[in-house]
Design a protein around this motif. Structure first.
Motif, short mmCIF file in Angstrom:
data_model
loop_
_atom_site.label_atom_id
_atom_site.label_comp_id
_atom_site.label_asym_id
_atom_site.label_seq_id
_atom_site.Cartn_x
_atom_site.Cartn_y
_atom_site.Cartn_z
N LEU A 12 0.86 -1.19 0.00
CA LEU A 12 0.00 0.00 0.00
C LEU A 12 0.90 1.23 0.00
CD1 LEU A 12 -2.66 1.56 0.26
CD2 LEU A 12 -2.52 1.23 2.75
N VAL A 13 0.83 2.02 -1.07
CA VAL A 13 1.61 3.25 -1.19
C VAL A 13 0.70 4.43 -0.87
CG1 VAL A 13 3.06 4.69 -2.66
CG2 VAL A 13 3.05 2.20 -2.96
N LEU A 39 -7.91 9.28 9.62
CA LEU A 39 -7.66 10.21 8.52
C LEU A 39 -7.02 9.50 7.34
CD1 LEU A 39 -6.29 13.29 10.51
CD2 LEU A 39 -8.57 13.02 9.52
N ILE A 40 -6.09 8.61 7.63
CA ILE A 40 -5.44 7.84 6.57
C ILE A 40 -6.40 6.80 6.01
CG2 ILE A 40 -3.55 6.25 6.05
CD1 ILE A 40 -1.87 7.70 8.11
N GLU A 41 -7.15 6.16 6.87
CA GLU A 41 -8.11 5.15 6.42
C GLU A 41 -9.13 5.76 5.45
OE1 GLU A 41 -8.19 2.32 10.43
OE2 GLU A 41 -9.58 3.99 10.23
N THR A 42 -9.64 6.93 5.79
CA THR A 42 -10.62 7.59 4.92
C THR A 42 -9.99 7.97 3.59
OG1 THR A 42 -11.82 8.47 6.83
CG2 THR A 42 -12.19 9.55 4.71
N PHE A 87 -12.04 -3.23 -4.44
CA PHE A 87 -11.22 -3.67 -3.31
C PHE A 87 -11.19 -2.63 -2.19
CE2 PHE A 87 -6.96 -5.02 -1.50
CZ PHE A 87 -7.40 -6.26 -1.06
N ALA A 88 -11.85 -1.48 -2.41
CA ALA A 88 -11.81 -0.38 -1.45
C ALA A 88 -12.31 -0.79 -0.07
CB ALA A 88 -12.61 0.81 -1.97
N LEU A 133 -8.36 -2.53 4.06
CA LEU A 133 -7.99 -2.35 5.46
C LEU A 133 -8.19 -3.63 6.26
CD1 LEU A 133 -9.47 1.21 6.06
CD2 LEU A 133 -7.08 0.58 5.62
N THR A 134 -9.24 -4.38 5.92
CA THR A 134 -9.47 -5.67 6.58
C THR A 134 -8.34 -6.64 6.24
OG1 THR A 134 -11.87 -5.36 6.49
CG2 THR A 134 -11.06 -7.61 6.81
N ALA A 135 -7.89 -6.62 4.99
CA ALA A 135 -6.79 -7.49 4.57
C ALA A 135 -5.51 -7.14 5.31
CB ALA A 135 -6.59 -7.38 3.05
N LEU A 136 -5.27 -5.85 5.53
CA LEU A 136 -4.08 -5.44 6.27
C LEU A 136 -4.11 -5.97 7.70
CD1 LEU A 136 -3.52 -1.69 5.22
CD2 LEU A 136 -2.22 -3.69 4.49
#
Length: 446
Positions: A198-199, A220-223, A238-239, A243-246
């Motif tokens: 993730l870049v 803030l980063i998640e949004t 995949f949006a 985050l769930t995959a991370l």
């Protein structure tokens, strides 16, 4: 460009007097928690398909060299184009480690701030062969072998910080997309398994922070990440899964360009957000985090520094790496245009000769900067031979940056729509005004 060259020399001399250590911040590190790694969860078929499309997008975005406008062939898809994996040269840091000859255990770590002078750093590297207990850390080793699983990578402008991040993302995406590929073959020296890449452009992320925000946080980063993926048709499916995959499988999160946060008042908020994000997603023991920033921007204000994140600085290219890049550059052009192979071989030898210390233009002094070396290769390959004087070489490189280099930015904040403009067009001022300003800066710096 002249300002850059003179500034880095002045900064390097100043650093020698300061004698600072750069391997660890003064703050006591707050180690990331090490919980038991959860059992891998097999996603449903539609999620796997969305994940594959995301990985393909990462590969496409990371592989292409940003040479449109510089290299006449870069925008021609029929030629195949130059690729990052073909031209990438491994980058070293200015950190050396000393190992016990008998046990191989780490005895000491030292940072060489004077290594920003390429010739002095080459002397350090030369000693490695004679002292088998001393080793110069590559940027990849510094991240891969880091027990903290997080790292700040510093460097002067044009030394390859963002390129290193993009190369990591590319290789991780290739290994994740095609499980038959071994990450250690794609990324020799990497000690962990393949990770979901993730870049995150911190400059772009900062533009989305609400004006009334008082404290940075992971949300803030998640949004930002979720909204960014939703606006791209390649990644929108995949949006809701990234985050769930991370959290479930871990990932390699690359925070690029803290120095590109234009509003200085927002940088502390960005730093807080990065730290909170890493703390949250670092609960998975597989996850790793990298943040890049220009050296001066990071060091001159403690409010911009991340607490407990080990810090390493990129060294300039040594003579062997310069030769390796020039060789790869011309081999790739010969692959794209086989009929001109003899011409490219001649150009390769001519360029290498022009970078020798006995050349009157003293181009070997600026060749260790990857961005300048690339520009000289473009000029030599596509715009005739390098000019006869050093000043003319500078002038041609500046012309490439200001007039030909096309910068791509979102239109009206919508990341799915982009526009390309040269730097001069983006500034909206006559070229002569910009030239006069650069001349004055260069004169005063000199």
């Amino acid at each position: 460009l002249s300002m850059l060259i003179f500034a880095y020399q002045a900064i390097s001399k100043d650093r020698k007097n300061q004698n600072q250590a750069v391997t660890k911040p003064d703050a006591v590190p707050t180690p990331l928690p090490e919980p038991v790694k959860p059992e891998p969860v097999t996603p449903p078929v539609d999620t796997l398909s969305a994940r594959e499309r995301y990985l393909r997008a990462v590969m496409d975005d990371s592989r292409a060299l940003r040479l449109v406008g510089l290299d006449p062939q870069a925008a021609d898809p029929s030629r195949g184009g130059l690729t990052l994996e073909a031209l990438y040269v491994s980058l070293d840091t200015t950190t050396s480690i000393t190992l016990d000859k008998k046990t191989g255990k780490l005895l000491a770590t030292a940072a060489h701030e004077d290594a920003l002078q390429a010739d002095e750093f080459n002397e350090v590297i030369a000693r490695v062969g004679r002292e088998d207990t001393v080793k110069i850390l590559s940027a990849l080793e510094a991240l891969s072998d880091n027990p903290d699983r997080r790292m700040v990578l510093l460097g002067l402008p044009g030394t390859g910080k963002s390129t290193f991040a993009r190369y990591l993302a590319l290789r991780m995406a290739q290994a994740e997309f095609d499980r038959s590929k071994n990450i250690t073959d794609l990324l020799p020296g990497w000690q962990s398994g393949a990770l979901l890449p993730l870049v995150i452009s911190l400059g772009r992320m900062a533009e989305t922070i609400p004006t009334d925000c008082k404290k940075g946080r992971a949300e803030l980063i998640e949004t930002y990440v979720t909204d960014l993926l939703k606006t791209d048709e390649r990644t929108q499916d995949f949006a809701s899964h990234l985050l769930t995959a991370l959290q479930q499988s871990g990932g390699l999160v690359l925070f690029d360009g803290l120095d590109e946060v234009a509003d200085l008042s927002l940088r502390p908020l960005v730093v807080q957000s990065v730290e909170d994000f890493a703390q949250k997603y670092g609960k998975n023991p597989a996850s790793r985090f990298l943040l890049t920033c220009r050296t001066y921007s990071y060091r001159h204000d403690s409010r911009w520094q991340l607490t407990g994140w080990p810090t390493h600085e990129l060294a300039l290219l040594d003579e062997e790496k310069i030769k390796r890049f020039v060789q790869a550059w011309h081999e790739e052009h010969a692959r794209i245009e086989p009929a001109r192979r003899a011409d490219f071989e001649r150009k390769r030898e001519a360029l290498l000769l022009s970078l020798q210390p006995d050349d009157r233009r003293r181009l070997h002094e600026i060749a260790p900067f990857p961005i300048i070396l690339t520009m000289m290769a473009v000029v030599h390959t596509h715009y005739g031979e390098l000019p006869d004087t050093r000043a003319q070489v500078y002038e041609k490189c500046v012309d490439l940056l200001l007039v030909r280099w096309e910068v791509e930015r979102p239109v009206s904040g919508r990341s799915s729509e982009t526009q390309k403009r040269t730097i001069v067009d983006a500034l909206g001022i006559p070229r002569v005004m910009l030239d006069r300003a650069l001349w004055e800066i260069a004169f005063k710096a000199h």
